[in-house]
Design a protein around this motif. Sequence first.
Motif, PDB file in Angstrom:
ATOM      1  N   SER A 174      60.752  -9.156  -7.475  1.00 15.58           N
ATOM      2  CA  SER A 174      61.030  -7.776  -7.877  1.00 15.58           C
ATOM      3  C   SER A 174      61.695  -7.694  -9.241  1.00 15.58           C
ATOM      4  O   SER A 174      61.333  -6.855 -10.073  1.00 15.58           O
ATOM      5  N   TRP A 175      62.696  -8.548  -9.484  1.00 18.96           N
ATOM      6  CA  TRP A 175      63.398  -8.469 -10.761  1.00 18.96           C
ATOM      7  C   TRP A 175      62.463  -8.781 -11.928  1.00 18.96           C
ATOM      8  O   TRP A 175      62.585  -8.192 -13.001  1.00 18.96           O
ATOM      9  N   GLU A 176      61.510  -9.686 -11.714  1.00 18.99           N
ATOM     10  CA  GLU A 176      60.582 -10.005 -12.803  1.00 18.99           C
ATOM     11  C   GLU A 176      59.657  -8.822 -13.085  1.00 18.99           C
ATOM     12  O   GLU A 176      59.331  -8.529 -14.246  1.00 18.99           O
ATOM     13  N   TYR A 177      59.250  -8.142 -12.030  1.00 11.03           N
ATOM     14  CA  TYR A 177      58.436  -6.942 -12.215  1.00 11.03           C
ATOM     15  C   TYR A 177      59.222  -5.868 -12.950  1.00 11.03           C
ATOM     16  O   TYR A 177      58.695  -5.217 -13.869  1.00 11.03           O
ATOM     17  N   GLU A 178      60.483  -5.674 -12.569  1.00  9.44           N
ATOM     18  CA  GLU A 178      61.294  -4.644 -13.224  1.00  9.44           C
ATOM     19  C   GLU A 178      61.521  -4.969 -14.707  1.00  9.44           C
ATOM     20  O   GLU A 178      61.502  -4.075 -15.550  1.00  9.44           O
ATOM     21  N   LYS A 194      60.424   2.526 -34.313  1.00  6.22           N
ATOM     22  CA  LYS A 194      61.402   3.552 -34.671  1.00  6.22           C
ATOM     23  C   LYS A 194      62.705   2.937 -35.165  1.00  6.22           C
ATOM     24  O   LYS A 194      63.382   3.504 -36.036  1.00  6.22           O
ATOM     25  N   TYR A 195      63.052   1.775 -34.611  1.00  5.73           N
ATOM     26  CA  TYR A 195      64.326   1.119 -34.921  1.00  5.73           C
ATOM     27  C   TYR A 195      64.049  -0.333 -35.308  1.00  5.73           C
ATOM     28  O   TYR A 195      64.160  -1.239 -34.483  1.00  5.73           O
ATOM     29  N   PRO A 196      63.647  -0.561 -36.570  1.00  6.19           N
ATOM     30  CA  PRO A 196      63.190  -1.902 -36.974  1.00  6.19           C
ATOM     31  C   PRO A 196      64.216  -3.009 -36.774  1.00  6.19           C
ATOM     32  O   PRO A 196      63.829  -4.180 -36.652  1.00  6.19           O
ATOM     33  N   ASN A 197      65.499  -2.680 -36.739  1.00  5.04           N
ATOM     34  CA  ASN A 197      66.518  -3.709 -36.553  1.00  5.04           C
ATOM     35  C   ASN A 197      66.825  -3.996 -35.076  1.00  5.04           C
ATOM     36  O   ASN A 197      67.712  -4.798 -34.782  1.00  5.04           O
ATOM     37  N   LEU A 198      66.104  -3.352 -34.179  1.00  5.22           N
ATOM     38  CA  LEU A 198      66.371  -3.523 -32.754  1.00  5.22           C
ATOM     39  C   LEU A 198      66.083  -4.956 -32.322  1.00  5.22           C
ATOM     40  O   LEU A 198      65.028  -5.522 -32.617  1.00  5.22           O
ATOM     41  N   LYS A 199      67.035  -5.533 -31.584  1.00  4.10           N
ATOM     42  CA  LYS A 199      66.882  -6.886 -31.033  1.00  4.10           C
ATOM     43  C   LYS A 199      67.168  -6.819 -29.535  1.00  4.10           C
ATOM     44  O   LYS A 199      68.225  -6.341 -29.117  1.00  4.10           O
ATOM     45  N   VAL A 200      66.224  -7.301 -28.748  1.00  2.00           N
ATOM     46  CA  VAL A 200      66.358  -7.272 -27.289  1.00  2.00           C
ATOM     47  C   VAL A 200      66.104  -8.679 -26.757  1.00  2.00           C
ATOM     48  O   VAL A 200      65.031  -9.254 -26.982  1.00  2.00           O
ATOM     49  N   ILE A 201      67.105  -9.238 -26.056  1.00  2.00           N
ATOM     50  CA  ILE A 201      66.984 -10.550 -25.423  1.00  2.00           C
ATOM     51  C   ILE A 201      66.677 -10.320 -23.946  1.00  2.00           C
ATOM     52  O   ILE A 201      67.497  -9.765 -23.210  1.00  2.00           O
ATOM     53  N   VAL A 202      65.500 -10.736 -23.518  1.00  2.00           N
ATOM     54  CA  VAL A 202      65.036 -10.475 -22.154  1.00  2.00           C
ATOM     55  C   VAL A 202      65.288 -11.704 -21.286  1.00  2.00           C
ATOM     56  O   VAL A 202      64.932 -12.826 -21.643  1.00  2.00           O
ATOM     57  N   HIS A 203      65.905 -11.454 -20.154  1.00  2.00           N
ATOM     58  CA  HIS A 203      66.198 -12.505 -19.175  1.00  2.00           C
ATOM     59  C   HIS A 203      64.891 -13.068 -18.587  1.00  2.00           C
ATOM     60  O   HIS A 203      63.843 -12.422 -18.612  1.00  2.00           O
ATOM     61  N   HIS A 204      64.966 -14.263 -18.056  1.00  2.00           N
ATOM     62  CA  HIS A 204      63.893 -14.872 -17.269  1.00  2.00           C
ATOM     63  C   HIS A 204      62.587 -15.037 -18.056  1.00  2.00           C
ATOM     64  O   HIS A 204      61.495 -14.759 -17.554  1.00  2.00           O
ATOM     65  N   ALA A 205      62.734 -15.486 -19.310  1.00  2.00           N
ATOM     66  CA  ALA A 205      61.587 -15.910 -20.134  1.00  2.00           C
ATOM     67  C   ALA A 205      60.549 -14.813 -20.372  1.00  2.00           C
ATOM     68  O   ALA A 205      59.372 -15.103 -20.590  1.00  2.00           O
ATOM     69  N   GLY A 206      61.001 -13.560 -20.351  1.00  3.86           N
ATOM     70  CA  GLY A 206      60.055 -12.479 -20.591  1.00  3.86           C
ATOM     71  C   GLY A 206      59.227 -12.109 -19.385  1.00  3.86           C
ATOM     72  O   GLY A 206      58.210 -11.416 -19.502  1.00  3.86           O
ATOM     73  N   TYR A 232      63.052 -11.142 -27.853  1.00  3.94           N
ATOM     74  CA  TYR A 232      63.580 -12.488 -27.662  1.00  3.94           C
ATOM     75  C   TYR A 232      63.665 -12.726 -26.154  1.00  3.94           C
ATOM     76  O   TYR A 232      63.888 -11.783 -25.385  1.00  3.94           O
ATOM     77  N   VAL A 233      63.492 -13.958 -25.731  1.00  2.00           N
ATOM     78  CA  VAL A 233      63.576 -14.267 -24.297  1.00  2.00           C
ATOM     79  C   VAL A 233      64.410 -15.526 -24.106  1.00  2.00           C
ATOM     80  O   VAL A 233      64.558 -16.343 -25.014  1.00  2.00           O
ATOM     81  N   ASP A 234      64.956 -15.660 -22.888  1.00  2.00           N
ATOM     82  CA  ASP A 234      65.703 -16.875 -22.573  1.00  2.00           C
ATOM     83  C   ASP A 234      64.843 -17.802 -21.710  1.00  2.00           C
ATOM     84  O   ASP A 234      63.655 -17.533 -21.469  1.00  2.00           O
ATOM     85  N   THR A 235      65.440 -18.894 -21.255  1.00  2.00           N
ATOM     86  CA  THR A 235      64.699 -19.914 -20.503  1.00  2.00           C
ATOM     87  C   THR A 235      65.041 -19.920 -19.020  1.00  2.00           C
ATOM     88  O   THR A 235      64.754 -20.893 -18.324  1.00  2.00           O
ATOM     89  N   ALA A 236      65.639 -18.845 -18.517  1.00  2.00           N
ATOM     90  CA  ALA A 236      66.214 -18.834 -17.171  1.00  2.00           C
ATOM     91  C   ALA A 236      65.164 -18.608 -16.087  1.00  2.00           C
ATOM     92  O   ALA A 236      65.130 -17.569 -15.419  1.00  2.00           O
ATOM     93  N   ILE A 237      64.293 -19.608 -15.891  1.00  2.00           N
ATOM     94  CA  ILE A 237      63.311 -19.526 -14.808  1.00  2.00           C
ATOM     95  C   ILE A 237      63.408 -20.749 -13.892  1.00  2.00           C
ATOM     96  O   ILE A 237      62.445 -21.101 -13.207  1.00  2.00           O
ATOM     97  N   PHE A 258      67.875 -20.733 -25.325  1.00  2.00           N
ATOM     98  CA  PHE A 258      68.326 -21.378 -24.096  1.00  2.00           C
ATOM     99  C   PHE A 258      69.243 -20.430 -23.328  1.00  2.00           C
ATOM    100  O   PHE A 258      70.240 -19.932 -23.846  1.00  2.00           O
ATOM    101  N   GLY A 259      68.886 -20.162 -22.095  1.00  2.00           N
ATOM    102  CA  GLY A 259      69.692 -19.318 -21.217  1.00  2.00           C
ATOM    103  C   GLY A 259      69.454 -19.740 -19.786  1.00  2.00           C
ATOM    104  O   GLY A 259      68.339 -20.156 -19.429  1.00  2.00           O
ATOM    105  N   THR A 260      70.479 -19.626 -18.940  1.00  2.00           N
ATOM    106  CA  THR A 260      70.379 -20.217 -17.608  1.00  2.00           C
ATOM    107  C   THR A 260      70.630 -19.271 -16.439  1.00  2.00           C
ATOM    108  O   THR A 260      70.251 -19.574 -15.321  1.00  2.00           O
TER     109      THR A 260
END
Length: 302
Positions: A174-178, A194-206, A232-237, A258-260
Amino acid sequence: MTVIDVFAHVLPPKFLQQMQALNPKILDNFPYMKNDLLTDLDQHRASLPADHQQIISAVNLNPEDFVDSDQAAELCRSANDEMADLVRDNRDIFPAGVAMLPMNNIPEALKIIDDQVANSDALVGVQLFTQALGQPITASEYEPVFAKLASVNAPIWLHPVFDTHKTDNELTFSWEYELTQAMNGIVAASYFRKYPNLKVIVHHAGAMVPYFSQRIKYIQSAENYTDFQKFYVDTAILGNPQALELAVDFFGGDHVLFGTDSPFGIPPVGPTAVIEQAVNDMAISSDQKQAIFSENWQRLRN
């Protein structure tokens, strides 16, 4: 080489006490939060391998789910101060922390970004969740938060929560779907344009995106496909080097960090060793691995 974990969790003890004062049994609703590594600094420190640091964010005990808008803002400010102090007192293991926002009080959330995040020496961004108060994080009333964070060049840590409208929620899928739905919403709302400087780090490798990238390519527009690659994505899978290779292939070697999700996932101390081994087992160059372990975070911050 110091390894930097960009997505590790704590539960600041004073903040927990404040929430328990509101409801002494509040953690009964979140049994996974009954983990001493979240609150006991000595145990947390002992659980870390040598030469490892963590960017710390709070678990999803969100004040707006329990109190009114004014009290939620007060609790968030207090928790953010506590998080900043935790960083300042433990720079050797916590180089930075992530703030929380009261999503039932957007005017105060914007002030918190100005007061506690912009130009802070300790808090470098904010954590948002895929849903807030039963609405997608891309609901129009939350857009000013994205705009503000882009304007101050502070990243968003995007963490999943259950959609409370659904009756079949479970942790494996479920969390991956969300997460995937939230990413799709951010792209559909054209936030990256709209916001070129926006940076988003997504959990669970996207989440699902790397595995369904060709469906994005052929079903959505070329502009949307490009925008998906801006996350951006982390490696938490919890391992799986081949899956991480797909994340690098789609998002690019400079957008994987790297994210856990420590201390969750693999008892008793979290999945750091398993995920680190998975990165080392990836069929990529040693320079790319070093970038994932630390350099991509350093570049993201500059």
